[in-house]
Write an enzyme that holds these catalytic residues in place. Structure first.
Site, PDB file in Angstrom:
ATOM      1  N   GLN B 125      -5.054  12.350 -10.483  1.00  0.00           N
ATOM      2  CA  GLN B 125      -3.825  11.562 -10.591  1.00  0.00           C
ATOM      3  C   GLN B 125      -4.232  10.173 -11.076  1.00  0.00           C
ATOM      4  O   GLN B 125      -5.155   9.576 -10.515  1.00  0.00           O
ATOM      5  CB  GLN B 125      -3.194  11.499  -9.206  1.00  0.00           C
ATOM      6  CG  GLN B 125      -1.848  10.839  -9.128  1.00  0.00           C
ATOM      7  CD  GLN B 125      -1.345  10.805  -7.680  1.00  0.00           C
ATOM      8  OE1 GLN B 125      -2.094  11.080  -6.747  1.00  0.00           O
ATOM      9  NE2 GLN B 125      -0.099  10.463  -7.493  1.00  0.00           N
ATOM     10  N   SER B 128      -2.237   4.441 -10.144  1.00  0.00           N
ATOM     11  CA  SER B 128      -2.496   3.062  -9.716  1.00  0.00           C
ATOM     12  C   SER B 128      -3.261   2.282 -10.778  1.00  0.00           C
ATOM     13  O   SER B 128      -4.029   2.843 -11.558  1.00  0.00           O
ATOM     14  CB  SER B 128      -3.315   3.065  -8.424  1.00  0.00           C
ATOM     15  OG  SER B 128      -2.573   3.599  -7.365  1.00  0.00           O
ATOM     16  N   SER B 160      -8.406   9.810  -7.416  1.00  0.00           N
ATOM     17  CA  SER B 160      -9.212  10.783  -6.669  1.00  0.00           C
ATOM     18  C   SER B 160      -9.581  11.954  -7.559  1.00  0.00           C
ATOM     19  O   SER B 160      -8.772  12.405  -8.371  1.00  0.00           O
ATOM     20  CB  SER B 160      -8.429  11.293  -5.455  1.00  0.00           C
ATOM     21  OG  SER B 160      -8.182  10.222  -4.583  1.00  0.00           O
ATOM     22  N   GLU B 243       4.082  14.712  -2.122  1.00  0.00           N
ATOM     23  CA  GLU B 243       2.853  14.200  -1.539  1.00  0.00           C
ATOM     24  C   GLU B 243       3.050  13.770  -0.094  1.00  0.00           C
ATOM     25  O   GLU B 243       2.246  14.058   0.775  1.00  0.00           O
ATOM     26  CB  GLU B 243       2.355  13.018  -2.381  1.00  0.00           C
ATOM     27  CG  GLU B 243       1.003  12.489  -1.944  1.00  0.00           C
ATOM     28  CD  GLU B 243       0.482  11.386  -2.862  1.00  0.00           C
ATOM     29  OE1 GLU B 243       1.289  10.767  -3.570  1.00  0.00           O
ATOM     30  OE2 GLU B 243      -0.730  11.169  -2.854  1.00  0.00           O
ATOM     31  N   SER B 365       1.024   3.225   1.330  1.00  0.00           N
ATOM     32  CA  SER B 365       0.431   2.655   2.545  1.00  0.00           C
ATOM     33  C   SER B 365       1.415   2.757   3.708  1.00  0.00           C
ATOM     34  O   SER B 365       2.630   2.826   3.511  1.00  0.00           O
ATOM     35  CB  SER B 365       0.049   1.192   2.311  1.00  0.00           C
ATOM     36  OG  SER B 365       1.216   0.393   2.317  1.00  0.00           O
ATOM     37  N   ASN B 366       0.871   2.734   4.916  1.00  0.00           N
ATOM     38  CA  ASN B 366       1.741   2.886   6.087  1.00  0.00           C
ATOM     39  C   ASN B 366       2.708   1.709   6.242  1.00  0.00           C
ATOM     40  O   ASN B 366       3.773   1.859   6.844  1.00  0.00           O
ATOM     41  CB  ASN B 366       0.892   3.081   7.345  1.00  0.00           C
ATOM     42  CG  ASN B 366       0.309   4.487   7.412  1.00  0.00           C
ATOM     43  OD1 ASN B 366       0.353   5.220   6.422  1.00  0.00           O
ATOM     44  ND2 ASN B 366      -0.225   4.864   8.559  1.00  0.00           N
ATOM     45  N   GLU B 367       2.350   0.557   5.676  1.00  0.00           N
ATOM     46  CA  GLU B 367       3.285  -0.578   5.723  1.00  0.00           C
ATOM     47  C   GLU B 367       4.520  -0.266   4.862  1.00  0.00           C
ATOM     48  O   GLU B 367       5.655  -0.544   5.263  1.00  0.00           O
ATOM     49  CB  GLU B 367       2.595  -1.853   5.224  1.00  0.00           C
ATOM     50  CG  GLU B 367       1.573  -2.425   6.212  1.00  0.00           C
ATOM     51  CD  GLU B 367       0.325  -1.560   6.372  1.00  0.00           C
ATOM     52  OE1 GLU B 367      -0.084  -0.896   5.392  1.00  0.00           O
ATOM     53  OE2 GLU B 367      -0.235  -1.531   7.484  1.00  0.00           O
TER      54      GLU B 367
END
Lengths: 358, 383
Positions: B125, B128, B160, B243, B365-367
């Protein structure tokens, strides 16, 4: 595999929920608290008129013959309203126990309880106190493994206040004789064990309702309360607190529902599930209440908002029907029981499948 | 509510179990983030494909088994129970495959899906960029039309599997001067073409699990654009839904880890503070709760429901559970925890711990996930 509730199951809970939305508001709780009473007779009668007291009682004993899955959403609704009256304790815990007893005196009190004419309190050995004994018409007591049923006027009690304004905790003594026995030890032990499982799961369901309500109140307040020129709910620091509480709720919910559905299995996994349900729900209720207090700021630390009722009920239920130590020990025993086998999965395949594979 | 499997589902479990018993490599494969390990994992993908156990959730028309979600969960339980190798093909199976099926042309599906299913083409992928992480709409890589090709220029990062992968799905800006979510497109790019430079980035564990990709006048056929021009953001969000939702993290992974943790605890129990038992029990509960939640969601989806912002709750839960579980294992191992290579036949708890630290970062991200929960689940105002 189907995790969904049936329409009728949702409908039953909806009836209770809408009654409580009308008759168990924050103002109603405050009025009751100010009166010094723990129960409201009018609301109790209205609840009894719904005809749910026998929901878990077999039809041949005068009940509806339904299962724990049919009641778990009702218990959640009672938690959501912080209901003072013992609908969950009666319909979900004590009345099913009474119905399982094969004794004429138990039958007599069962019929009164089903009709809403009597409330029966249970001194379960797992609880050091009996909650609501003062308001009970009769009590179930355990001595030397035997279960006794005695009228309220035959017992002495020493009663303590709870931090929850709608609970009072009693230690009960009585002169128990062969005449008061309603179940011999060999019958009593498995019934008390089964009762504990139900009480555990329904306490968990109430805590789920408490947790959901705490978050709802906090979100409503955060969206309305303005500081620095905008609603405090726009700030990430506030959002993240509530999101964290919501995650706890989301991952307690399916455990509670599965625990209710699996209660009849009565095996190590179903008992660990019930314990897990209660631990997760109590933790969610505690975090959600604390978060709600924080989001409400100084208001949250006052009696002005309803959060304190939720905090206190969660605290009370957390220690009842097996405390954290009790339930964690049961979970650990299951987690360690057979780590080399198939115990890791949520649901087991049929024994035939596994035997064949072996 | 009916929490049991049908006889057909039990039979399927048995079929999977027996096939895996006969085919899973006897020794643990080297990491797929090494060249040799990547090749061995590609071979394993081919073995899975031959047994028709590669793309079990794909429709039969695309070479899959057409399993429903409950069957997929059973498959995963057996897969992890058997200790089968990690899926080097994960991006293809769970992200690009479903996206291609939804947005691809018939020609694209015919060209890419079979090679993806067979393991012959492994995908990375490439979304980013150094200045576009959580804020993905800041993507700056350009794709300028030149005849029947796009000419790509830019810098992708944190990709990745890109070091050894064959192809990448790349988010690019096809409309010059466009801003934010507009003017983006998704293109399928051969990583071996001229103008593409892939540099490995050592991860925290020392392996080159991800890479940065430099694009200098790399020419990609217009026919390899996935979805309409300018539709890239829409396509990406569909992929991100796959995802974050069910597919990336199956519950069996954590249940197997919790089972191993129980065994590790029993092995070392004599010298441990009993308080560690609390964390072992918590790991077991977390894995169970996650599984129950996923089974519950799977049932809802099969009954015609959809998965929305609540997928963000899943992502937070599994990533935090994974860290806690591995921390407990390291606490049990005590002085042995720091060994860079696990003792013979031992599980690689340290590697698992390091990998778990990536969990709260990738896939949004978890935020960001907490913002999504607050705004879209709880209905709080946007900031």
């Amino acid at each position: 595999m189907d995790f969904a509730f049936a329409e009728e199951q949702r409908a039953i809970a909806e009836v209770v929920s809408s009654l409580l939305t009308d008759q168990c508001t924050g103002a109603d709780l405050r009025r009751l608290m100010d009166s010094g009473q723990t129960h409201d007779a009018a609301r109790w009668n209205a609840l009894m008129e719904l005809g749910l007291s026998g929901i878990l009682v077999p039809e041949d004993k005068g009940g509806l013959g339904l299962s724990e899955t049919d009641f778990v959403l009702v218990a959640r609704a009672c938690g959501h309203a912080a209901l003072p009256e013992p609908l969950v304790e009666q319909a979900g815990v004590v009345i099913p126990l009474l119905a399982a007893l094969d004794h004429p005196r138990a039958e007599e009190w069962l019929q009164k309880a089903l009709a809403g004419e009597a409330v029966i309190a249970l001194a379960h050995p797992v609880n050091p106190f009996v909650c609501g004994a003062e308001n009970a018409d009769a009590l179930l007591l355990v001595q030397d493994g035997q279960l006794h049923l005695v009228a309220r006027n035959q017992v002495q009690m020493d009663t303590h206040a709870s931090i929850d304004p709608f609970r009072r905790l009693s230690t009960v003594t009585a002169t128990l004789t062969a005449e008061t026995v309603v179940a011999e030890a060999s019958v009593c032990a498995p019934l008390l064990a089964q009762t504990l499982e139900r009480a555990t799961v329904f306490a968990a369901a109430q805590c789920l309702g408490l947790a959901e309500r705490s978050v709802e109140l906090a979100v409503a307040y955060a969206n309305e309360r303005t500081q620095f020129g905008k609603p405090i709910g726009t700030y990430q620091a506030v959002k993240h607190l509530l999101a964290t509480a919501q995650v706890k709720i989301e991952f307690a919910r399916p455990v509670i529902y599965a625990a209710a559905a699996e209660i009849g299995a009565n095996n190590a996994l179903s008992r660990a599930r019930a314990s897990h349900a209660k631990l997760a729900a109590v933790e969610a209720a505690s975090l959600a209440a604390r978060t709600s207090i924080q989001v409400h700021g100084a208001m949250g630390y006052s009696w002005e908002v309803d959060v304190h009722f939720l905090l206190k009920r969660g605290l009370a239920l957390g220690g009842s029907w097996g405390d954290e130590t009790f339930h964690r020990a049961r979970v650990l025993a299951c987690a360690l029981s057979s780590p080399a086998a198939d115990s890791g999965f949520a649901f087991t395949a049929s024994k035939d499948t596994l035997a064949h594979a072996a | 509510m009916q929490l049991s499997f049908t006889p057909e589902q039990d039979a399927f479990r048995l079929e999977v179990r027996q096939w895996l018993q006969n085919h899973v490599p006897q020794t643990r494969l080297p990491s797929f983030d090494t060249e040799a390990g990547f090749a061995l994992h590609r071979e394993w993908e081919r073995t899975l494909a031959k047994g028709n156990f590669g793309m079990v959730t794909w429709p039969k028309d695309y070479g899959g088994r057409g399993l429903n979600l409950i069957e997929w969960l059973i498959f995963e339980e057996e897969y992890y129970r058997a200790g089968a190798p990690g899926r080097v093909n994960q991006n293809g199976i769970f992200l690009l495959g479903p996206t291609l099926m939804e947005f691809g042309t018939d020609a694209q599906k015919a060209r890419f899906l079979p090679a993806m299913a067979s393991g012959d083409e492994i995908w990375a992928q490439a979304w980013s960029e150094p200045q576009a992480g959580s804020d993905l709409a800041a993507v700056a890589t350009t794709a300028v039309r030149d005849g029947d090709h796009y000419v790509l220029n830019g810098h992708k990062i944190w990709s990745s599997r890109a070091v050894f992968a064959d192809w990448a799905f790349v988010l690019v800006r096809t409309e010059a001067g466009s801003q934010r979510h507009k003017g983006l497109s998704l293109v399928l790019m051969d990583l071996k073409i001229e103008g593409v430079t892939v540099n490995p980035i050592p991860q925290i564990d020392g392996e080159a699990g991800f890479a940065e990709i430099f694009l200098e006048n790399a020419r990609v056929p217009v026919a390899n654009r996935l979805g309409d021009e300018g539709q890239g953001w829409h396509v990406c969000m569909a992929t991100a839904g796959f995802e974050r939702g069910l597919m990336l993290r199956s519950p069996a992974r954590y249940q197997e880890a919790a089972r191993k943790l129980s065994a590790l605890y029993l092995e070392h129990q004599d010298r441990l503070d009993p308080a560690i038992g609390r964390d072992v029990a918590q790991a077991w509960m977390n894995a169970q709760a996650y599984a129950l939640s996923i089974y519950s969601t799977a049932c809802r989806l099969q009954a015609g429901g959809s998965i929305g912002a609540e997928a963000s709750c899943n992502k937070i839960f599994w990533s935090e559970m994974d860290i806690a579980l591995h921390q407990t294992a390291l606490a049990i191992l005590g002085p042995y925890a720091e060994l860079a290579e696990p003792m013979a036949n031992n599980h690689d708890w340290l590697g698992g711990y390091l990998f778990s630290l990536a969990g709260p970062i990738y896939a949004g991200s978890n935020e960001i996930q907490r913002n999504i929960i607050a705004e879209r689940v709880l209905g709080m105002p946007r900031g």
